[in-house]
Design a protein around this motif. Sequence first.
Motif, mmCIF file in Angstrom:
data_model
loop_
_atom_site.group_PDB
_atom_site.id
_atom_site.type_symbol
_atom_site.label_atom_id
_atom_site.label_comp_id
_atom_site.label_asym_id
_atom_site.label_seq_id
_atom_site.Cartn_x
_atom_site.Cartn_y
_atom_site.Cartn_z
ATOM 1 N N TYR A 94 0.844 -1.192 0.000
ATOM 2 C CA TYR A 94 0.000 0.000 0.000
ATOM 3 C C TYR A 94 0.882 1.246 0.000
ATOM 4 C CZ TYR A 94 0.864 -0.575 5.033
ATOM 5 O OH TYR A 94 1.446 -0.766 6.259
ATOM 6 N N ALA A 95 0.380 2.312 -0.639
ATOM 7 C CA ALA A 95 1.119 3.564 -0.729
ATOM 8 C C ALA A 95 0.689 4.533 0.379
ATOM 9 C CB ALA A 95 0.904 4.188 -2.094
ATOM 10 N N HIS A 96 -0.610 4.569 0.677
ATOM 11 C CA HIS A 96 -1.090 5.555 1.649
ATOM 12 C C HIS A 96 -1.965 4.938 2.725
ATOM 13 C CE1 HIS A 96 -3.498 8.926 3.221
ATOM 14 N NE2 HIS A 96 -2.395 9.616 3.038
ATOM 15 N N PHE A 97 -3.053 4.317 2.326
ATOM 16 C CA PHE A 97 -3.980 3.750 3.309
ATOM 17 C C PHE A 97 -3.498 2.359 3.734
ATOM 18 C CE2 PHE A 97 -6.668 6.647 0.810
ATOM 19 C CZ PHE A 97 -7.164 7.437 1.840
ATOM 20 N N PRO A 98 -3.153 2.189 5.010
ATOM 21 C CA PRO A 98 -2.650 0.874 5.439
ATOM 22 C C PRO A 98 -3.757 -0.184 5.450
ATOM 23 C CG PRO A 98 -2.744 2.396 7.299
ATOM 24 C CD PRO A 98 -3.117 3.171 6.084
ATOM 25 N N ILE A 99 -3.507 -1.307 4.761
ATOM 26 C CA ILE A 99 -4.461 -2.414 4.710
ATOM 27 C C ILE A 99 -4.467 -3.097 6.073
ATOM 28 C CG2 ILE A 99 -5.002 -4.624 3.600
ATOM 29 C CD1 ILE A 99 -3.513 -3.554 1.108
ATOM 30 N N ASN A 100 -5.664 -3.425 6.560
ATOM 31 C CA ASN A 100 -5.808 -4.066 7.865
ATOM 32 C C ASN A 100 -6.470 -5.426 7.668
ATOM 33 O OD1 ASN A 100 -6.088 -4.645 10.535
ATOM 34 N ND2 ASN A 100 -7.583 -3.042 10.976
ATOM 35 N N CYS A 101 -5.781 -6.507 8.069
ATOM 36 C CA CYS A 101 -6.334 -7.861 7.938
ATOM 37 C C CYS A 101 -6.605 -8.441 9.314
ATOM 38 C CB CYS A 101 -5.370 -8.770 7.189
ATOM 39 S SG CYS A 101 -5.279 -8.402 5.447
ATOM 40 N N THR A 162 -9.623 -10.415 -4.423
ATOM 41 C CA THR A 162 -10.562 -9.511 -3.738
ATOM 42 C C THR A 162 -9.991 -8.102 -3.634
ATOM 43 O OG1 THR A 162 -9.715 -10.224 -1.611
ATOM 44 C CG2 THR A 162 -11.740 -11.254 -2.355
ATOM 45 N N CYS A 163 -8.663 -7.994 -3.684
ATOM 46 C CA CYS A 163 -8.012 -6.684 -3.566
ATOM 47 C C CYS A 163 -7.650 -6.128 -4.933
ATOM 48 C CB CYS A 163 -6.763 -6.799 -2.697
ATOM 49 S SG CYS A 163 -7.125 -7.226 -1.017
ATOM 50 N N LEU A 164 -8.616 -6.069 -5.835
ATOM 51 C CA LEU A 164 -8.377 -5.483 -7.149
ATOM 52 C C LEU A 164 -8.708 -4.002 -7.123
ATOM 53 C CD1 LEU A 164 -9.906 -8.157 -9.565
ATOM 54 C CD2 LEU A 164 -7.502 -7.721 -9.113
ATOM 55 N N VAL A 165 -7.860 -3.205 -7.758
ATOM 56 C CA VAL A 165 -8.100 -1.763 -7.845
ATOM 57 C C VAL A 165 -9.024 -1.520 -9.026
ATOM 58 C CG1 VAL A 165 -7.031 0.490 -8.153
ATOM 59 C CG2 VAL A 165 -5.830 -1.286 -6.879
ATOM 60 N N LYS A 166 -10.172 -0.904 -8.754
ATOM 61 C CA LYS A 166 -11.157 -0.680 -9.804
ATOM 62 C C LYS A 166 -11.247 0.809 -10.141
ATOM 63 C CE LYS A 166 -13.904 -4.762 -8.873
ATOM 64 N NZ LYS A 166 -13.367 -5.276 -7.621
ATOM 65 N N ASN A 167 -11.481 1.085 -11.426
ATOM 66 C CA ASN A 167 -11.680 2.452 -11.934
ATOM 67 C C ASN A 167 -10.483 3.372 -11.698
ATOM 68 O OD1 ASN A 167 -14.301 1.689 -12.683
ATOM 69 N ND2 ASN A 167 -15.076 2.207 -10.645
ATOM 70 N N LYS A 168 -9.294 2.789 -11.622
ATOM 71 C CA LYS A 168 -8.077 3.588 -11.479
ATOM 72 C C LYS A 168 -6.983 2.964 -12.337
ATOM 73 C CE LYS A 168 -8.933 5.417 -6.864
ATOM 74 N NZ LYS A 168 -10.283 4.868 -6.708
ATOM 75 N N ASP A 169 -5.920 3.723 -12.590
ATOM 76 C CA ASP A 169 -4.810 3.238 -13.404
ATOM 77 C C ASP A 169 -3.991 2.238 -12.597
ATOM 78 O OD1 ASP A 169 -2.722 2.846 -15.078
ATOM 79 O OD2 ASP A 169 -2.126 4.952 -15.254
ATOM 80 N N ILE A 170 -4.032 0.943 -12.980
ATOM 81 C CA ILE A 170 -3.368 -0.100 -12.183
ATOM 82 C C ILE A 170 -1.848 -0.016 -12.270
ATOM 83 C CG2 ILE A 170 -5.305 -1.715 -12.194
ATOM 84 C CD1 ILE A 170 -3.834 -3.224 -14.456
ATOM 85 N N ARG A 171 -1.318 0.780 -13.212
ATOM 86 C CA ARG A 171 0.141 0.980 -13.259
ATOM 87 C C ARG A 171 0.592 1.897 -12.133
ATOM 88 N NH1 ARG A 171 0.197 3.104 -19.289
ATOM 89 N NH2 ARG A 171 -1.519 4.214 -18.320
ATOM 90 N N LYS A 172 -0.306 2.776 -11.692
ATOM 91 C CA LYS A 172 0.013 3.729 -10.634
ATOM 92 C C LYS A 172 -0.453 3.230 -9.265
ATOM 93 C CE LYS A 172 1.642 7.798 -9.579
ATOM 94 N NZ LYS A 172 3.089 7.969 -9.634
ATOM 95 N N LEU A 174 -0.755 0.387 -7.176
ATOM 96 C CA LEU A 174 -0.242 -0.984 -7.065
ATOM 97 C C LEU A 174 -0.644 -1.642 -5.750
ATOM 98 C CD1 LEU A 174 3.313 -0.226 -8.440
ATOM 99 C CD2 LEU A 174 1.429 -1.291 -9.666
ATOM 100 N N ASP A 175 -1.605 -1.030 -5.038
ATOM 101 C CA ASP A 175 -2.034 -1.568 -3.750
ATOM 102 C C ASP A 175 -2.663 -2.955 -3.923
ATOM 103 O OD1 ASP A 175 -1.592 1.162 -3.499
ATOM 104 O OD2 ASP A 175 -2.884 1.304 -1.750
ATOM 105 N N GLY A 176 -2.486 -3.793 -2.904
ATOM 106 C CA GLY A 176 -3.081 -5.126 -2.927
ATOM 107 C C GLY A 176 -2.345 -6.055 -1.981
ATOM 108 N N ILE A 177 -2.746 -7.312 -2.001
ATOM 109 C CA ILE A 177 -2.072 -8.354 -1.222
ATOM 110 C C ILE A 177 -1.570 -9.378 -2.230
ATOM 111 C CG2 ILE A 177 -2.314 -10.068 0.610
ATOM 112 C CD1 ILE A 177 -4.613 -8.423 1.725
#
Length: 189
Positions: A94-101, A162-172, A174-177
């Motif tokens: 993650y770049a900004h918002f920390p993912i919480n599991c 489940t952690c797919l980035v939608k409606n945004k540029d996936i090259r920029k 890169l958040d996910g698990i």
Amino acid sequence: MKDIYQDDSLIIPEGVKVQIKARNVTVTGPRGVLNKNLRHLNIEIKFENANKLKFAVHHGGRKHVACIRTVRSLVNNMITGVTKGFQYKMRYVYAHFPINCIIQDGGKAVEIRNFLGQKVVFNVKMREGVNIEISTGQKDELTLTGNDLDAVSQSAADIQQTCLVKNKDIRKFLDGIYVSERNVIEVDA
């Protein structure tokens, strides 16, 4: 062109019991029992001797002969699963918002919160026989363990999907698990 006869063999290690009945393969070992139904493949599976399996195809084309190695690998992965087990490690990116599991149901499900700052909560159930836990030695890491390679890898894929980035540029974005490591669990000696 068809091959008249092709075969391959697999040596069964000590402490592992393999049963074959009508292309239903059951492998029993120190970690448990795994079953796989291979009825859809036209391949002959038989014991060459007490600890050696033989996979054979008669009058097979190129694709049919390729099934020999596939079935051999499937059975070999089952043997590895019941002797050593499989482990996948996944890292949060993650770049900004920390993912919480949060692990739920004693390691049978995971809840993913705050992905890209979203309020929606993602719940992912693990496949049968797969256990998930948060790593103690590494920050932002999940560890999936189990005997069945298909179940462990599919559970990891379910989490990643489940952690797919939608409606945004996936090259920029890169958040996910993502899967960071795949290996077998070492035997406690």
